[in-house]
Motif scaffolding. Sequence first.
Motif, PDB file in Angstrom:
ATOM      1  N   ASN A 262      39.273 -30.115   2.278  1.00  0.00           N
ATOM      2  CA  ASN A 262      38.930 -29.273   3.428  1.00  0.00           C
ATOM      3  C   ASN A 262      38.570 -27.846   3.035  1.00  0.00           C
ATOM      4  OD1 ASN A 262      39.593 -31.385   5.297  1.00  0.00           O
ATOM      5  ND2 ASN A 262      41.762 -30.902   4.949  1.00  0.00           N
ATOM      6  N   HIS A 263      38.789 -27.496   1.781  1.00  0.00           N
ATOM      7  CA  HIS A 263      38.532 -26.121   1.355  1.00  0.00           C
ATOM      8  C   HIS A 263      37.830 -26.140  -0.006  1.00  0.00           C
ATOM      9  CE1 HIS A 263      41.246 -24.680   4.536  1.00  0.00           C
ATOM     10  NE2 HIS A 263      42.060 -25.649   4.161  1.00  0.00           N
TER      11      HIS A 263
ATOM     12  N   GLN B 125      40.458 -23.187   9.202  1.00  0.00           N
ATOM     13  CA  GLN B 125      39.044 -22.969   8.887  1.00  0.00           C
ATOM     14  C   GLN B 125      38.785 -23.168   7.400  1.00  0.00           C
ATOM     15  OE1 GLN B 125      37.540 -19.193  10.298  1.00  0.00           O
ATOM     16  NE2 GLN B 125      35.899 -19.153   8.777  1.00  0.00           N
ATOM     17  N   ARG B 126      37.620 -23.732   7.083  1.00  0.00           N
ATOM     18  CA  ARG B 126      37.265 -23.915   5.671  1.00  0.00           C
ATOM     19  C   ARG B 126      37.266 -22.561   4.972  1.00  0.00           C
ATOM     20  NH1 ARG B 126      34.830 -27.147   1.863  1.00  0.00           N
ATOM     21  NH2 ARG B 126      33.310 -26.154   0.489  1.00  0.00           N
TER      22      ARG B 126
END
Length: 448
Positions: A369-370, A340-341
């Motif tokens: 992605n983060h 998950q981000r």
Amino acid sequence: MTLYKRFILPLFFGRHFYWAFVGVILLYVLSYNWPVLLPVAKISLWFFLAMVVLDYGLLFVKKEGLKIERIVSEKFSNGDINKVQLAITNQFHFRITLKVIDEIPVQFQQRDFSVDATLNSGETQNIAYNLRPTARGEYIFNDTNVFVKSPLQLVVRRLKREGEQMVKVLPSYLALRQFELLAYSNNLAEAGSRKIRKIGHSLEFEQIKEYVTGDDIRSINWKATARKGGQLMVNNYTDERSQQVYCIIDKGRVMKMPFEGMTLLDYAINATLILSRVALIKQDKAGLVTFAENIGNFLPADRKASQMGSILETLYNQQTKFLESDFEKLYAHVRTRIAQRSLIILFTNFESLSGLQRQLPYIRHIARNHLVLVVFFENTELRQLTDQPANDIETVYTKTIAEKFVYEKRLIVKELQQHGIFTILTAPQHLTVNTVNKYLELKARQAI
């Protein structure tokens, strides 16, 4: 060794004993020229011996003349002032003078620690002193030695409270309590945190409430207002919850640099503990990753009741092996374990632009992605060198080199920002406040 200690008498002679003894000897020496002083010398000698025997009897008539108790917490807060108390009760029937030598843990390297006190008969006195640990781990207190003198002060008796006490030095939980209370009361500004103006509405609806002066009129719920017969009702929004916040701590050799007795690793651990607690209070999920040449600990982000205990237990034993950190392994671990981000707060240190450029590709991959926030440290010693006046050639060279390193730190910040990576360049003592500020700012801007 134990048998040898058993036969050591806890008896010493005070300064008054030696002065009196020297006086008696001086009388005998003078009596060679003035024989009239010989009877005075003999009387003085017998009186002196009688006083010594009397003083010995006063101090040793009771087997336990003092009650000694060390009052210390089971845990210390790393980098903070921790209080230790010695409760001493005088069970003699006369006023005594004390010299207290407490055998404090060897980590403090304090060999001349002693406290003087005076107690009346039956009096209890709390002797307090402060200790500031600068490393996590187990600290051992040993015996407490008390040297007692009667009003005659000829003989000194040593009384000992035997026994070891182990104290765990944990990451800075005293600062954690301070931030915890302020976070619950939404008053983190008292700890140095800035108030961040929120941009727009948070996306998470909380409730419908009656309008009060100061509410945003754009939030008026007209349907609820109509149902209430004209009483204005507004939608109330709250910060988005259940967002993942991961603190990633670099345990490589670059984090072993000392500052005011503590390493950068310890400062990062203290900041991680406090930031995790603030995130949990804000209803976010807190997680933890440690790494060096290999991935160390991984604690999945969660907001369960036991999460803070798990974080504290994980941070307690973190140490460095003085090896180079492997950011490639960190990227692979984050890619596979954090789906998950999330907000990734990376505590590390870069001393040169070339050092950053070796690791930048992996940090950029994580940032795809983060939301990545890189926290590294300002070298305050270099700042002092750049501020000093240059009065000779050597100082000019030293100042020039220091300014080059300071400028390179600013280049590192610029390089990271060019790739859309948030950064904090901070002095170690301001790390916690600056990191909490940035977290609250990113949350208010809905950047996560």
